[in-house]
Design a protein around this motif. Structure first.
Motif, short mmCIF file in Angstrom:
data_model
loop_
_atom_site.label_atom_id
_atom_site.label_comp_id
_atom_site.label_asym_id
_atom_site.label_seq_id
_atom_site.Cartn_x
_atom_site.Cartn_y
_atom_site.Cartn_z
N LEU A 103 -81.11 98.26 -22.53
CA LEU A 103 -81.26 99.40 -21.63
C LEU A 103 -82.67 99.97 -21.77
O LEU A 103 -83.00 100.60 -22.77
N PRO A 104 -83.55 99.73 -20.80
CA PRO A 104 -84.86 100.39 -20.84
C PRO A 104 -84.71 101.87 -20.53
O PRO A 104 -84.01 102.25 -19.59
N ILE A 105 -85.34 102.70 -21.34
CA ILE A 105 -85.27 104.16 -21.16
C ILE A 105 -86.69 104.70 -21.20
O ILE A 105 -87.46 104.40 -22.11
N LEU A 110 -86.53 100.79 -25.57
CA LEU A 110 -85.53 99.80 -25.17
C LEU A 110 -84.38 99.88 -26.16
O LEU A 110 -84.55 99.63 -27.35
N VAL A 111 -83.19 100.26 -25.67
CA VAL A 111 -82.00 100.34 -26.52
C VAL A 111 -81.26 99.03 -26.41
O VAL A 111 -80.92 98.58 -25.31
N LEU A 112 -81.01 98.40 -27.58
CA LEU A 112 -80.39 97.08 -27.60
C LEU A 112 -79.19 97.06 -28.53
O LEU A 112 -79.18 97.75 -29.55
N PRO A 113 -78.18 96.23 -28.23
CA PRO A 113 -77.13 95.97 -29.22
C PRO A 113 -77.69 95.12 -30.35
O PRO A 113 -78.72 94.44 -30.20
N ALA A 122 -92.64 91.56 -25.60
CA ALA A 122 -92.11 92.75 -24.94
C ALA A 122 -92.90 93.98 -25.35
O ALA A 122 -93.28 94.12 -26.52
N ASP A 123 -93.19 94.85 -24.39
CA ASP A 123 -94.05 95.99 -24.69
C ASP A 123 -93.27 97.28 -24.92
O ASP A 123 -93.86 98.35 -25.05
N ARG A 124 -91.95 97.18 -25.01
CA ARG A 124 -91.14 98.36 -25.29
C ARG A 124 -90.73 98.41 -26.77
O ARG A 124 -90.65 97.38 -27.42
N LEU A 125 -90.47 99.62 -27.25
CA LEU A 125 -90.11 99.83 -28.65
C LEU A 125 -88.60 99.69 -28.80
O LEU A 125 -87.84 100.42 -28.16
N PRO A 126 -88.13 98.77 -29.65
CA PRO A 126 -86.68 98.53 -29.74
C PRO A 126 -85.96 99.58 -30.60
O PRO A 126 -86.44 99.99 -31.65
N VAL A 127 -84.79 99.98 -30.12
CA VAL A 127 -83.87 100.82 -30.89
C VAL A 127 -82.52 100.13 -30.83
O VAL A 127 -81.91 100.03 -29.77
N TRP A 128 -82.05 99.61 -31.98
CA TRP A 128 -80.80 98.86 -32.01
C TRP A 128 -79.64 99.82 -32.27
O TRP A 128 -79.54 100.42 -33.34
N ILE A 129 -78.77 99.96 -31.29
CA ILE A 129 -77.55 100.77 -31.40
C ILE A 129 -76.43 99.97 -30.75
O ILE A 129 -76.50 99.67 -29.55
N GLY A 168 -77.73 108.80 -34.59
CA GLY A 168 -79.09 108.66 -35.09
C GLY A 168 -80.06 108.10 -34.07
O GLY A 168 -81.23 107.88 -34.38
N ILE A 169 -79.62 107.92 -32.83
CA ILE A 169 -80.48 107.28 -31.83
C ILE A 169 -81.76 108.08 -31.59
O ILE A 169 -82.85 107.49 -31.47
N LEU A 170 -81.68 109.40 -31.55
CA LEU A 170 -82.88 110.20 -31.32
C LEU A 170 -83.81 110.15 -32.53
O LEU A 170 -85.05 110.06 -32.38
N SER A 171 -83.26 110.19 -33.73
CA SER A 171 -84.07 110.11 -34.95
C SER A 171 -84.82 108.78 -35.02
O SER A 171 -86.02 108.74 -35.34
#
Length: 309
Positions: A103-105, A110-113, A122-129, A168-171
């Motif tokens: 999910l690009p936000i 970029l939120v990823l499983p 890829a030029d987006r910063l990954p957040v694994w949730i 913790g997604i925002l943190s």
């Protein structure tokens, strides 16, 4: 072992309420993911909520309880009938994963499983949730609006507090965007544990302090007259935000620092803004999606106070 998949396609604003109902009966986890439009792009206005029950003698009872609880929820807001289908053991894990896409936000995130790896270059910063995580996965408007606002105001090297950290997604996103340190607080032990698990999933080893606690803990960590944090995040409920503001929430922010407050319905916006103004927070920007509002405030500098670095 075979499994029963339960799925509902609902209005995006109802997805977390439906997931909460399912999670009461399904400890294996509940997943929320956006439907896809005709161009196969995420459509956050319509979201799938899915869960999986192992077939056992208890399954009919669990199904009945789920249907009963969903019926009660539908009396508040209309819901479609849940869909049930049986999956063989070898299919259910892949069925769980097959629906999810990154999910690009905003412009950078970029939120990823957990089973996804970003594409090379890829030029987006990954957040694994994981989509099955409770407490916020990036699909709800309030979470996405917070992330978009944070991209705009967070400066590298900032000290950040995340009050009501949930998953913790925002943190985690704050650290990805360059925060020096994040204090993540929640009064729910399950949320604290979820944040710790997601920090490990994102390979975060420093810069994040996770504690069980609320406003009092925050003010203890940043007592006056010391400066406070550069950015305060609170994606909670409007009534709780007003209570926190009246009890001194703004004291945790250094002068000229920012607060991002979310979880606010349009009809609650005026009351939240009045409480924020009384706490010397000046509205800088409002972000909205349908009925949801997220506010960005700047802490007014009072005479004799130093500004945020």
């Amino acid at each position: 072992m075979n499994w029963i998949e339960i799925s509902l396609l609902v209005n995006g604003e109802l997805a977390e309420a439906v997931a909460e109902v399912l999670s009461r009966h399904i400890p294996q986890g509940v997943a929320i993911e956006p439907a896809l439009d005709e161009k196969q792009a995420p459509c956050f206005d319509r979201q799938w909520v899915r869960a999986y029950i192992p077939i056992s003698p208890e399954t009919p009872h669990i199904r009945h309880k789920i249907e009963q609880d969903l019926w009660h929820l539908s009396q508040i807001q209309p819901l479609p009938e849940p869909q049930f289908r049986e999956l063989e053991d070898q299919d259910w894990t892949e069925a769980w994963k097959a629906h999810y896409r990154p999910l690009p936000i905003g412009r950078r995130l970029l939120v990823l499983p957990s089973w996804y790896e970003p594409k090379a270059g890829a030029d987006r910063l990954p957040v694994w949730i994981d989509p099955g995580m409770a407490f916020g996965t990036g699909t709800h408007p309030t979470t996405r609006l917070c992330l978009e606002a944070m991209e705009q105001v967070l400066r590298p090297g900032s000290a950040v507090a995340d009050l009501g950290c949930g998953s913790g997604i925002l943190s985690i996103a704050a650290l990805r965007l360059g925060a020096r340190h994040v204090l993540a607080l929640d009064i729910d032990p399950a949320a604290v544990q979820a944040t710790r698990e997601n920090a490990r999933r994102n390979h975060i080893e420093k810069g994040l302090t996770i504690e069980l606690g609320g406003l009092e803990t925050l003010l203890t960590r940043h007592p006056q007259p010391q400066p406070g944090v550069d950015l305060l995040l609170a994606n909670i409920l409007a009534k709780t935000l007003i209570d926190l503001l009246e009890r001194g929430l703004a004291m945790a922010i250094r002068p000229a620092g920012h607060a991002i407050l979310s979880g606010i319905l349009a009809e609650q916006a005026e009351a939240v803004n009045q409480a924020a103004e009384a706490a010397h927070l000046r509205l800088q920007e409002m972000l909205g999606q349908k009925d949801w509002r997220t506010f960005v405030y700047i802490k007014e500098k009072l005479p004799g106070q130093a500004e945020a670095a």
